[in-house]
Design a protein around this motif. Structure first.
Motif, mmCIF file in Angstrom:
data_model
loop_
_atom_site.group_PDB
_atom_site.id
_atom_site.type_symbol
_atom_site.label_atom_id
_atom_site.label_comp_id
_atom_site.label_asym_id
_atom_site.label_seq_id
_atom_site.Cartn_x
_atom_site.Cartn_y
_atom_site.Cartn_z
ATOM 1 N N PRO A 177 -8.244 32.678 -14.950
ATOM 2 C CA PRO A 177 -7.953 33.823 -15.823
ATOM 3 C C PRO A 177 -7.334 33.480 -17.184
ATOM 4 N N TYR A 178 -8.032 32.681 -17.978
ATOM 5 C CA TYR A 178 -7.571 32.432 -19.337
ATOM 6 C C TYR A 178 -7.840 33.675 -20.189
ATOM 7 N N THR A 179 -6.911 34.011 -21.055
ATOM 8 C CA THR A 179 -7.072 35.172 -21.926
ATOM 9 C C THR A 179 -7.792 34.768 -23.204
ATOM 10 N N ASP A 180 -8.225 35.767 -23.964
ATOM 11 C CA ASP A 180 -8.859 35.490 -25.253
ATOM 12 C C ASP A 180 -7.897 34.759 -26.175
ATOM 13 N N ASP A 181 -6.614 35.119 -26.107
ATOM 14 C CA ASP A 181 -5.596 34.477 -26.946
ATOM 15 C C ASP A 181 -5.447 32.999 -26.592
ATOM 16 N N ALA A 197 -4.645 24.422 -31.014
ATOM 17 C CA ALA A 197 -3.273 24.468 -31.538
ATOM 18 C C ALA A 197 -2.253 24.251 -30.425
ATOM 19 N N ASP A 198 -2.506 24.822 -29.243
ATOM 20 C CA ASP A 198 -1.567 24.663 -28.126
ATOM 21 C C ASP A 198 -1.551 23.224 -27.609
ATOM 22 N N ALA A 199 -2.701 22.553 -27.619
ATOM 23 C CA ALA A 199 -2.739 21.152 -27.202
ATOM 24 C C ALA A 199 -1.907 20.305 -28.150
ATOM 25 N N TYR A 200 -1.999 20.603 -29.424
ATOM 26 C CA TYR A 200 -1.190 19.879 -30.414
ATOM 27 C C TYR A 200 0.290 20.204 -30.233
ATOM 28 N N GLY A 201 0.598 21.483 -30.081
ATOM 29 C CA GLY A 201 1.996 21.891 -29.970
ATOM 30 C C GLY A 201 2.703 21.366 -28.742
ATOM 31 N N GLN A 202 1.987 21.233 -27.633
ATOM 32 C CA GLN A 202 2.637 20.749 -26.413
ATOM 33 C C GLN A 202 3.049 19.284 -26.534
ATOM 34 N N ALA A 203 2.298 18.507 -27.305
ATOM 35 C CA ALA A 203 2.624 17.086 -27.488
ATOM 36 C C ALA A 203 3.460 16.839 -28.728
ATOM 37 N N MET A 204 3.721 17.901 -29.491
ATOM 38 C CA MET A 204 4.515 17.793 -30.716
ATOM 39 C C MET A 204 5.645 18.819 -30.658
#
Length: 250
Positions: free
Chosen positions: A168-172, A179-186
């Motif tokens: 159940p991934y949302t559109d958001d 961006a979230d992949a970058y933010g989780q590692a940064m």
């Protein structure tokens, strides 16, 4: 008698075809019938969370490098397994695993409870040269992961594909995958706050490979290893739940 019947069956095309269909149907029924009992056999896990885009990328790398060929991710109910690895695996823990990585061969130890057991830097050292932390290890090194930049361009498509099979991934979530992949590692970046907003406050945001100059495949793989067995606490709650004791008078 049986030999004569077999010879006759082989010489009759229609009969032989029907026999094949009947034999195949038995196998199909054995595979399909248990699916009707899933609601009764799969445990509930209200706290189940989704893999983040970085963890999805790490899981893809885990599959790409063939890690599943030497490491299983399923702890049996046997006492020696539980004492060595932790609570036995529950079906619900693989609810969002496509494909599942239970495995059957253990050249290396089972990894079903590896998440949170060691630090990020331990995992990095282990992947760079396993013998540095486990002298008897025969695992190959994966040094190139530390220099390979993670391709984040297709993560939205990966999440869309997973949603198509029931995750159940949302559109958001899909729109912000890169961006979230970058933010989780940064952790110091402006994108890091979006990760916890979409995936929960318990999501680990960290410079997994110890370097803050870019997101590498090492970041992704370590992020995945740190969440294995931690998408839900159902197994721990199930193990710690009081067992029902039958009344000897009944």
């Amino acid at each position: 008698m049986s030999e004569l019947l077999h010879r006759k069956l082989e010489r009759t095309a229609v009969g032989f075809m029907l026999a094949i269909v009947a034999a195949a149907s038995v196998g199909g029924i054995v595979e399909i019938a248990p699916l009707f009992t899933i609601p009764e056999t799969v445990e509930d896990a209200p706290d189940m969370r989704l893999y983040t885009p970085l963890e999805v990328a790490g899981r893809n790398i885990y599959v790409r490098e063939g890690c599943y060929a030497c490491h299983s991710q399923m702890i049996r109910t046997l006492r020696d397994e539980v004492e060595r690895y932790g609570p036995y695996s529950l079906a619900v823990e693989s609810k969002y695993d496509h494909p599942m990585l239970w495995g059957s061969k253990r050249t290396g130890p089972d990894l079903a409870r590896i998440g949170g057991k060691y630090s990020d830097l331990w995992h990095v050292a282990h992947l760079m040269n396993p013998r540095d932390v486990v002298p008897e290890s025969n695992m190959p090194s994966y040094r190139w992961l530390a220099t390979n930049e993670l391709d984040r361009s297709s993560l939205s498509q990966h999440l869309s594909a997973l949603r198509a099979v029931g995750v159940p991934y949302t559109d958001d979530m899909i729109a912000n995958a890169a961006a979230d992949a970058y933010g989780q590692a940064m952790p110091d970046s402006t994108q890091s706050s979006g990760v916890t907003e979409r995936y929960g406050d318990e999501t680990q945001v960290s410079a997994f490979d110890g370097v803050k100059t870019g997101v590498t495949e090492m970041d992704a793989l370590v992020a995945y290893l740190q969440i294995v067995g931690r998408l839900t606490k159902a197994a721990h709650d199930h193990t710690n739940a009081p067992q029902q004791v039958s009344n000897p008078e009944n």
